[in-house]
Design a protein around this motif. Structure first.
Motif, PDB file in Angstrom:
ATOM      1  N   LEU A   1       1.599  -7.952   5.074  1.00  0.00           N
ATOM      2  CA  LEU A   1       1.629  -6.536   5.429  1.00  0.00           C
ATOM      3  C   LEU A   1       0.269  -5.889   5.200  1.00  0.00           C
ATOM      4  CD1 LEU A   1       5.032  -5.422   3.840  1.00  0.00           C
ATOM      5  CD2 LEU A   1       4.564  -5.864   6.251  1.00  0.00           C
ATOM      6  N   PRO A   2      -0.107  -4.926   6.046  1.00  0.00           N
ATOM      7  CA  PRO A   2      -1.365  -4.197   5.829  1.00  0.00           C
ATOM      8  C   PRO A   2      -1.242  -3.286   4.610  1.00  0.00           C
ATOM      9  CG  PRO A   2      -0.138  -3.233   7.648  1.00  0.00           C
ATOM     10  CD  PRO A   2       0.583  -4.492   7.273  1.00  0.00           C
ATOM     11  N   PRO A   3      -2.370  -2.887   4.011  1.00  0.00           N
ATOM     12  CA  PRO A   3      -2.327  -2.016   2.821  1.00  0.00           C
ATOM     13  C   PRO A   3      -1.527  -0.735   3.034  1.00  0.00           C
ATOM     14  CG  PRO A   3      -4.541  -2.872   3.150  1.00  0.00           C
ATOM     15  CD  PRO A   3      -3.743  -3.283   4.354  1.00  0.00           C
TER      16      PRO A   3
ATOM     17  N   ALA B   1       1.127  -0.308   4.818  1.00  0.00           N
ATOM     18  CA  ALA B   1       2.556  -0.614   4.720  1.00  0.00           C
ATOM     19  C   ALA B   1       2.977  -0.771   3.265  1.00  0.00           C
ATOM     20  CB  ALA B   1       2.880  -1.878   5.512  1.00  0.00           C
ATOM     21  N   TRP B   2       2.125  -1.417   2.457  1.00  0.00           N
ATOM     22  CA  TRP B   2       2.446  -1.577   1.036  1.00  0.00           C
ATOM     23  C   TRP B   2       2.451  -0.230   0.318  1.00  0.00           C
ATOM     24  CZ3 TRP B   2       5.061  -5.383  -0.507  1.00  0.00           C
ATOM     25  CH2 TRP B   2       4.868  -6.670  -0.005  1.00  0.00           C
ATOM     26  N   LYS B   3       1.618   0.701   0.775  1.00  0.00           N
ATOM     27  CA  LYS B   3       1.637   2.047   0.184  1.00  0.00           C
ATOM     28  C   LYS B   3       2.981   2.727   0.435  1.00  0.00           C
ATOM     29  CE  LYS B   3      -3.355   2.929   0.389  1.00  0.00           C
ATOM     30  NZ  LYS B   3      -4.440   3.739   1.017  1.00  0.00           N
ATOM     31  N   LEU B   4       3.535   2.547   1.640  1.00  0.00           N
ATOM     32  CA  LEU B   4       4.851   3.111   1.947  1.00  0.00           C
ATOM     33  C   LEU B   4       5.935   2.456   1.095  1.00  0.00           C
ATOM     34  CD1 LEU B   4       4.691   3.399   5.851  1.00  0.00           C
ATOM     35  CD2 LEU B   4       4.602   5.261   4.176  1.00  0.00           C
ATOM     36  N   VAL B   5       5.803   1.128   0.909  1.00  0.00           N
ATOM     37  CA  VAL B   5       6.766   0.409   0.064  1.00  0.00           C
ATOM     38  C   VAL B   5       6.745   0.972  -1.349  1.00  0.00           C
ATOM     39  CG1 VAL B   5       7.261  -1.816  -1.038  1.00  0.00           C
ATOM     40  CG2 VAL B   5       6.755  -1.728   1.409  1.00  0.00           C
ATOM     41  N   TRP B   6       5.541   1.190  -1.881  1.00  0.00           N
ATOM     42  CA  TRP B   6       5.428   1.692  -3.247  1.00  0.00           C
ATOM     43  C   TRP B   6       5.846   3.155  -3.365  1.00  0.00           C
ATOM     44  CZ3 TRP B   6       5.508  -0.166  -7.851  1.00  0.00           C
ATOM     45  CH2 TRP B   6       5.189  -1.514  -8.039  1.00  0.00           C
ATOM     46  N   LEU B   7       5.668   3.934  -2.304  1.00  0.00           N
ATOM     47  CA  LEU B   7       6.164   5.311  -2.309  1.00  0.00           C
ATOM     48  C   LEU B   7       7.685   5.312  -2.393  1.00  0.00           C
ATOM     49  CD1 LEU B   7       5.765   8.361  -2.025  1.00  0.00           C
ATOM     50  CD2 LEU B   7       5.758   8.056   0.474  1.00  0.00           C
TER      51      LEU B   7
END
Length: 299
Positions: free
Chosen positions: A97-99, A101-107
């Motif tokens: 996943l692009p960074p 997408a991982w930010k959305l996951v962590w949100l």
């Protein structure tokens, strides 16, 4: 008493599964097995919390003395689960996943964790718990869809079967969990026998599958180790000796130009080899290939 027996079987199966995966991790220290170990640990904590919940229904036991403990176990298990699940599934299906997408996951995870903490520290806010359950269900459904879409790109038969098992078990669990939540919130007399049924059955199913998965993985070679790619990688994906050299250079972090210089070939030849490697391994970029190898790398 039947719910207590069901919960007891669930926690015992979780203990066996956790032990089996721990043995695999001691012999096969890869990132993907590490994620699996944390995932099984989260299920074991949830099972223990559910067992405690069933325990306090036995006449003569004080609910007040056990309830904070079971809430802590369920909260810890759910939190570990929602954090680890994206990494575990991404490693299983080789999804890079692009960074952003991982930010959305962590949100999403942060909202879940905040709700769990508020519900635990402020007893008056336990009404948030059904919302947390809904978020967990949404997370499971999302990764089920992603895994289903990506499953055909996986060539490892054992891994493919394991993912299919997880998809089927979880797909059956999600509607049962929703129904269980409805029965708890809105009593439905005709379906009362399903109350507190779906979660322990799902946990037992996943634990049994994990136990078999762990046993099958004993003594399997990783795709890569400290010296580079292994025979298993070469045999699984039919990688030639020259392609093996090139992949090992990729793992060292070299660019196409640096690889060409070290192997005494042209950059165009490097690009052609990379194209063939990507086609054989069903990836579209070097980042995905490296991610796949590192997911199964020892260390």
């Amino acid at each position: 008493m039947s719910s207590f027996v069901l919960a007891t079987i669930s926690i015992l199966s979780g203990a066996f599964s956790l032990g089996a995966v721990s043995i695999v991790y001691m012999q096969f220290r890869t990132r993907i097995v590490r994620f699996m170990l944390l995932f099984i640990l989260s299920l074991f904590l949830i099972s223990t919390g559910f067992w405690s919940s069933a325990l306090i229904r036995i006449p003569g036991l004080s609910r007040e003395s056990v309830e904070p403990f079971l809430l802590l176990l369920q909260s810890a298990g759910s939190t570990i689960n929602i954090i680890v699940l994206p990494y575990f599934m991404a490693a299983l299906i080789n999804l890079s996943l692009p960074p952003s997408a991982w930010k959305l996951v962590w949100l999403w995870n942060s909202l879940f964790i905040a709700g769990i903490v508020i519900s635990y520290l402020l007893p008056g806010f336990t009404r948030f718990l059904p919302l947390m359950g809904a978020m967990l269900v949404i997370t499971i459904v999302f990764w089920l869809i992603v895994a289903g879409l990506r499953r055909r790109t996986i060539r490892d038969r054992l891994l493919k079967k394991s993912i299919l098992f997880f998809i089927i078990a979880s797909a059956a669990f999600v509607p049962l969990l929703v129904l269980d939540m409805m029965i708890t919130s809105i009593p439905i007399q005709s379906l009362s026998f399903l109350d507190n049924f779906s979660l322990p059955v799902y946990l037992m199913t996943i634990n049994a599958g994990s136990f078999l998965f762990a046993g099958s993985f004993l003594n399997r070679d990783p795709l890569a180790d400290e010296s580079g790619v292994t025979d298993r990688f070469r045999q699984t994906y039919n990688i030639s000796e020259r392609e093996t050299e090139l992949v090992n250079k990729l793992l060292e972090g070299l660019s196409n130009r640096e690889i060409a210089d070290q192997l005494c070939i042209s950059v165009k030849t490097v690009e052609n080899h990379l194209y063939n490697i990507y086609r054989k391994t069903d990836v579209s970029a070097r980042g995905q290939l490296i991610h796949m190898l590192h997911s199964w790398e020892k260390g």
